[in-house]
Design a protein around this motif. Structure first.
Motif, PDB file in Angstrom:
ATOM      1  N   VAL A 174      -5.579   1.495   2.368  1.00 51.72           N
ATOM      2  CA  VAL A 174      -5.087   2.214   1.188  1.00 51.72           C
ATOM      3  C   VAL A 174      -5.269   3.724   1.374  1.00 51.72           C
ATOM      4  CG1 VAL A 174      -5.352   2.532  -1.297  1.00 51.72           C
ATOM      5  CG2 VAL A 174      -5.527   0.236  -0.309  1.00 51.72           C
ATOM      6  N   ALA A 175      -6.403   4.139   1.942  1.00 52.27           N
ATOM      7  CA  ALA A 175      -6.652   5.556   2.172  1.00 52.27           C
ATOM      8  C   ALA A 175      -5.632   6.142   3.154  1.00 52.27           C
ATOM      9  CB  ALA A 175      -8.071   5.764   2.702  1.00 52.27           C
ATOM     10  N   TYR A 176      -5.305   5.386   4.186  1.00 57.42           N
ATOM     11  CA  TYR A 176      -4.319   5.834   5.174  1.00 57.42           C
ATOM     12  C   TYR A 176      -2.954   6.040   4.529  1.00 57.42           C
ATOM     13  CZ  TYR A 176      -0.884   5.274   8.957  1.00 57.42           C
ATOM     14  OH  TYR A 176       0.185   5.424   9.798  1.00 57.42           O
ATOM     15  N   GLU A 177      -2.537   5.084   3.701  1.00 53.29           N
ATOM     16  CA  GLU A 177      -1.242   5.221   3.041  1.00 53.29           C
ATOM     17  C   GLU A 177      -1.260   6.387   2.054  1.00 53.29           C
ATOM     18  OE1 GLU A 177       1.421   3.960   3.905  1.00 53.29           O
ATOM     19  OE2 GLU A 177       0.852   2.237   5.115  1.00 53.29           O
ATOM     20  N   TRP A 178      -2.428   6.617   1.424  1.00 51.76           N
ATOM     21  CA  TRP A 178      -2.528   7.781   0.544  1.00 51.76           C
ATOM     22  C   TRP A 178      -2.312   9.071   1.333  1.00 51.76           C
ATOM     23  CZ3 TRP A 178      -2.043  10.065  -3.824  1.00 51.76           C
ATOM     24  CH2 TRP A 178      -2.523  11.369  -3.957  1.00 51.76           C
ATOM     25  N   ALA A 179      -2.939   9.174   2.494  1.00 54.23           N
ATOM     26  CA  ALA A 179      -2.806  10.385   3.305  1.00 54.23           C
ATOM     27  C   ALA A 179      -1.346  10.639   3.656  1.00 54.23           C
ATOM     28  CB  ALA A 179      -3.649  10.275   4.573  1.00 54.23           C
ATOM     29  N   LYS A 180      -0.600   9.593   3.965  1.00 56.94           N
ATOM     30  CA  LYS A 180       0.821   9.766   4.279  1.00 56.94           C
ATOM     31  C   LYS A 180       1.599  10.217   3.048  1.00 56.94           C
ATOM     32  CE  LYS A 180       1.897   5.805   6.169  1.00 56.94           C
ATOM     33  NZ  LYS A 180       2.780   4.828   6.855  1.00 56.94           N
ATOM     34  N   PRO A 214       0.792  -1.238   0.000  1.00 60.30           N
ATOM     35  CA  PRO A 214       0.000   0.000   0.000  1.00 60.30           C
ATOM     36  C   PRO A 214       0.825   1.289   0.000  1.00 60.30           C
ATOM     37  CG  PRO A 214      -1.032  -1.609   1.418  1.00 60.30           C
ATOM     38  CD  PRO A 214       0.277  -2.211   0.994  1.00 60.30           C
ATOM     39  N   ALA A 215       1.908   1.328   0.762  1.00 58.54           N
ATOM     40  CA  ALA A 215       2.712   2.561   0.821  1.00 58.54           C
ATOM     41  C   ALA A 215       3.343   2.868  -0.534  1.00 58.54           C
ATOM     42  CB  ALA A 215       3.782   2.445   1.893  1.00 58.54           C
ATOM     43  N   ALA A 216       3.871   1.845  -1.188  1.00 56.74           N
ATOM     44  CA  ALA A 216       4.483   2.043  -2.506  1.00 56.74           C
ATOM     45  C   ALA A 216       3.428   2.416  -3.539  1.00 56.74           C
ATOM     46  CB  ALA A 216       5.221   0.780  -2.931  1.00 56.74           C
ATOM     47  N   ALA A 217       2.243   1.809  -3.426  1.00 49.97           N
ATOM     48  CA  ALA A 217       1.150   2.132  -4.343  1.00 49.97           C
ATOM     49  C   ALA A 217       0.731   3.591  -4.191  1.00 49.97           C
ATOM     50  CB  ALA A 217      -0.035   1.210  -4.080  1.00 49.97           C
ATOM     51  N   ALA A 218       0.633   4.042  -2.955  1.00 52.50           N
ATOM     52  CA  ALA A 218       0.245   5.431  -2.700  1.00 52.50           C
ATOM     53  C   ALA A 218       1.289   6.399  -3.239  1.00 52.50           C
ATOM     54  CB  ALA A 218       0.036   5.645  -1.203  1.00 52.50           C
ATOM     55  N   ALA A 219       2.561   6.058  -3.056  1.00 56.94           N
ATOM     56  CA  ALA A 219       3.639   6.921  -3.550  1.00 56.94           C
ATOM     57  C   ALA A 219       3.590   7.024  -5.072  1.00 56.94           C
ATOM     58  CB  ALA A 219       4.990   6.392  -3.093  1.00 56.94           C
ATOM     59  N   GLU A 220       3.322   5.897  -5.727  1.00 54.98           N
ATOM     60  CA  GLU A 220       3.234   5.902  -7.192  1.00 54.98           C
ATOM     61  C   GLU A 220       2.060   6.761  -7.662  1.00 54.98           C
ATOM     62  OE1 GLU A 220       4.077   5.014 -11.175  1.00 54.98           O
ATOM     63  OE2 GLU A 220       5.289   4.661  -9.374  1.00 54.98           O
ATOM     64  N   MET A 221       0.912   6.615  -6.995  1.00 59.51           N
ATOM     65  CA  MET A 221      -0.250   7.412  -7.386  1.00 59.51           C
ATOM     66  C   MET A 221      -0.018   8.894  -7.117  1.00 59.51           C
ATOM     67  SD  MET A 221      -3.598   5.073  -6.499  1.00 59.51           S
ATOM     68  CE  MET A 221      -3.220   4.787  -4.764  1.00 59.51           C
TER      69      MET A 221
END
Length: 270
Positions: free
Chosen positions: A179-185, A119-126
């Protein structure tokens, strides 16, 4: 709001949320696409988690109990703005229209040869892609069977949440929340600083007066023994207190402690 205006606001995309009921405008963010969700409660919980972490664009593909859903609205608990803007589609392909980058959440490895991201890597990519102006979406499967192979193959990559392999099934809303939490970070929202995090260390002269006071009272109490080790003992004490980064208030408190202990010792001596 007209359906056309609603569509423009959301596709500008999951990206932006108009001010309503005192809620501030949110920045660009991924869309969440729930494919054939069954329970209104899970849709509502997903909406609530999304708004908690700064997302507002929710799309549904063939929700089992239709839309709007009273149970979803009740479960959203204040995130009605997400529920009100939710759009419904008959197919996953239609729901992904306008999206340039899509990730699929699944706990089951497949022979898809797609990149697998935590999730963290996915959020960073997005975050990087949205910063370039792309519209991103995350697919979540229904409660009963998750995403079909066909829907997974619509994605550019897979989000794999590192769960216990012996019990890998996550509730729909739980997966969305992670996923939402990792996006916020990734979007730069850190936990609010506590008073300890933002406290300013005491001025050096205040610290030195505190330490001289401490050494003087320890000397009277016979702490520095044998004398040959005195310099090393003082240095170790000073380093320990310096590492603590004492604030003005903490220095004042510690000097009060020293005075109180010295007063008690003086009384005992008498």
């Amino acid at each position: 709001m007209s359906r056309e205006k609603q569509g423009r606001e959301e596709i500008a995309g999951g990206r932006r949320m108009a001010r309503r009921d005192g809620l501030a405008v949110l920045g660009p963010a991924p869309l969440f696409v729930l494919v054939e969700p069954q329970m209104g409660e899970n849709i509502g919980a997903t909406a609530r988690g999304m708004l908690n972490f700064g997302l507002s664009g929710l799309r549904l593909v063939n929700p089992r109990d239709g839309w709007p859903n009273e149970k979803a609205g009740a479960m959203a608990a204040g995130a009605s703005i997400v529920i009100d803007q939710t759009r419904v589609f008959e197919s996953t392909a239609a729901a992904l229209a306008g999206c340039q980058y899509v990730l699929a959440t699944t706990a089951r490895p497949r022979e898809a040869l797609l990149p697998v991201l935590e999730p963290a890597a996915a959020a960073a990519e997005m975050k990087q892609r949205i910063g370039r102006g792309e519209t991103c979406a995350v697919l979540f499967g229904g409660e009963r069977a998750g995403l079909s192979n066909e829907d997974v193959m619509r994605a550019d990559g897979i989000v794999s949440i590192p769960v216990n392999p012996a019990f890998a099934s996550l509730n729909l809303a739980q997966a969305a929340l992670i996923v939402a939490y990792e996006w916020a970070k990734a979007d730069g929202r850190a936990a609010p600083a506590s008073e300890l995090d933002i406290a300013i260390p005491a001025p050096r002269e205040d610290f030195e007066r505190f330490f001289d006071h401490l050494v003087a009272e320890l000397d009277k109490a016979g702490y520095f023994f044998p004398e040959a080790k005195r310099a090393n003992m003082e240095r170790n004490l000073k380093v320990a207190f310096m590492r603590a980064g004492l604030t003005e208030g903490e220095v004042r408190s510690l000097r009060g402690v020293i005075k109180a202990l010295a007063s008690q010792r003086g009384g005992a001596d008498k």
